[in-house]
Design a protein around this motif. Sequence first.
Motif, PDB file in Angstrom:
ATOM      1  N   ILE A 150     -30.790  14.035 -14.391  1.00 25.14           N
ATOM      2  CA  ILE A 150     -31.700  14.722 -13.467  1.00 25.14           C
ATOM      3  C   ILE A 150     -30.989  15.881 -12.789  1.00 25.14           C
ATOM      4  N   ALA A 151     -29.775  15.615 -12.310  1.00 26.78           N
ATOM      5  CA  ALA A 151     -29.011  16.666 -11.629  1.00 26.78           C
ATOM      6  C   ALA A 151     -28.693  17.818 -12.576  1.00 26.78           C
ATOM      7  N   ALA A 152     -28.350  17.512 -13.822  1.00 27.07           N
ATOM      8  CA  ALA A 152     -28.047  18.567 -14.801  1.00 27.07           C
ATOM      9  C   ALA A 152     -29.264  19.457 -15.024  1.00 27.07           C
ATOM     10  N   CYS A 153     -30.450  18.847 -15.125  1.00 26.45           N
ATOM     11  CA  CYS A 153     -31.680  19.634 -15.306  1.00 26.45           C
ATOM     12  C   CYS A 153     -31.913  20.559 -14.110  1.00 26.45           C
ATOM     13  N   LEU A 154     -31.721  20.029 -12.909  1.00 23.69           N
ATOM     14  CA  LEU A 154     -31.985  20.825 -11.714  1.00 23.69           C
ATOM     15  C   LEU A 154     -30.940  21.927 -11.527  1.00 23.69           C
ATOM     16  N   VAL A 155     -29.687  21.613 -11.833  1.00 24.97           N
ATOM     17  CA  VAL A 155     -28.634  22.626 -11.756  1.00 24.97           C
ATOM     18  C   VAL A 155     -28.924  23.755 -12.735  1.00 24.97           C
ATOM     19  N   ALA A 156     -29.288  23.389 -13.956  1.00 21.91           N
ATOM     20  CA  ALA A 156     -29.607  24.404 -14.966  1.00 21.91           C
ATOM     21  C   ALA A 156     -30.814  25.233 -14.533  1.00 21.91           C
ATOM     22  N   GLY A 157     -31.828  24.565 -13.974  1.00 19.14           N
ATOM     23  CA  GLY A 157     -33.002  25.288 -13.521  1.00 19.14           C
ATOM     24  C   GLY A 157     -32.665  26.317 -12.459  1.00 19.14           C
ATOM     25  N   ARG A 158     -31.781  25.950 -11.550  1.00 19.68           N
ATOM     26  CA  ARG A 158     -31.381  26.882 -10.490  1.00 19.68           C
ATOM     27  C   ARG A 158     -30.615  28.070 -11.056  1.00 19.68           C
ATOM     28  N   ARG A 159     -29.694  27.798 -11.971  1.00 22.41           N
ATOM     29  CA  ARG A 159     -28.902  28.882 -12.555  1.00 22.41           C
ATOM     30  C   ARG A 159     -29.771  29.807 -13.398  1.00 22.41           C
ATOM     31  N   TYR A 160     -30.660  29.224 -14.186  1.00 23.39           N
ATOM     32  CA  TYR A 160     -31.565  30.050 -14.978  1.00 23.39           C
ATOM     33  C   TYR A 160     -32.438  30.913 -14.078  1.00 23.39           C
ATOM     34  N   GLY A 161     -32.911  30.328 -12.976  1.00 17.28           N
ATOM     35  CA  GLY A 161     -33.746  31.076 -12.057  1.00 17.28           C
ATOM     36  C   GLY A 161     -33.027  32.275 -11.468  1.00 17.28           C
ATOM     37  N   ARG A 162     -31.755  32.084 -11.125  1.00 15.72           N
ATOM     38  CA  ARG A 162     -30.965  33.184 -10.569  1.00 15.72           C
ATOM     39  C   ARG A 162     -30.774  34.308 -11.591  1.00 15.72           C
ATOM     40  N   GLN A 163     -30.787  33.944 -12.864  1.00 12.90           N
ATOM     41  CA  GLN A 163     -30.572  34.934 -13.920  1.00 12.90           C
ATOM     42  C   GLN A 163     -31.884  35.537 -14.417  1.00 12.90           C
ATOM     43  N   GLY A 164     -32.994  35.125 -13.815  1.00  8.62           N
ATOM     44  CA  GLY A 164     -34.286  35.678 -14.206  1.00  8.62           C
ATOM     45  C   GLY A 164     -34.891  35.069 -15.456  1.00  8.62           C
ATOM     46  N   GLU A 165     -34.330  33.977 -15.937  1.00  9.93           N
ATOM     47  CA  GLU A 165     -34.871  33.311 -17.123  1.00  9.93           C
ATOM     48  C   GLU A 165     -35.884  32.262 -16.667  1.00  9.93           C
ATOM     49  N   ARG A 166     -37.069  32.711 -16.367  1.00  2.00           N
ATOM     50  CA  ARG A 166     -38.066  31.855 -15.738  1.00  2.00           C
ATOM     51  C   ARG A 166     -38.539  30.719 -16.642  1.00  2.00           C
TER      52      ARG A 166
END
Length: 220
Positions: A150-166
């Motif tokens: 769960i944490a890995a998914c959320l961490v990845a989601g945050r990083r992708y969001g910062r990079q504009g990969e919606r």
Amino acid sequence: MDEAISAARPVDRAGSDRALLAGGVLAGPVWVTVALVQGLTREGFDFRRHPVSVLSNGDLGWLQIANFIAAGLLCVGAAVALRRARHPGLGPRSGPWLIGQYGVGLVLSGVFVADPLDGFPAGTPAGPGEVSWHGFAHFAAGAVAFTALIAACLVAGRRYGRQGERGWAAYSVATGVFFAAAWLALIGSGGRPFAMIGFALAVVAGWAWVSLTLTRTLRD
């Protein structure tokens, strides 16, 4: 000669890293296939009543034990490779660490066997039964694995969001939230059929996310 050997080392490491990542990609499909085939063919097992973990019991229990351990080791290997690979979502530290933790939890879930439950294996009394020390350890190992995923998914989601990969951000967050909700529903319902099926689907979704995320690293 020495220069040739030195030049070959980075290539060898790259090749081994690709092999480790490929193993991580395959871990989920293999785990799901082995569990599904067992669940559909072993006498007394019902996905509406039993978690996959109880397949570790009985004469063929070694299959699911090996399934847990092999998938876990493949995830640990992929985590090692991720530490050296540049992944836009998982990053160099937290993501690989969490994937590795997920793998360790799976290995321990195989080492510490879940208790027989509600008629499975055949001959087991109906109902939840008693929890042994290794059954408790299995629950704890599962908690380690699930929390890490769960944490890995959320961490990845945050990083992708910062990079504009919606798209990747939304997919990662949705997978983590779905898995967490299904896990809590399973706990809160006491194992009702709808929660059992929902959690089984969440496990498949979690494995799909792991495979697709690692595939992206291989492709890049």
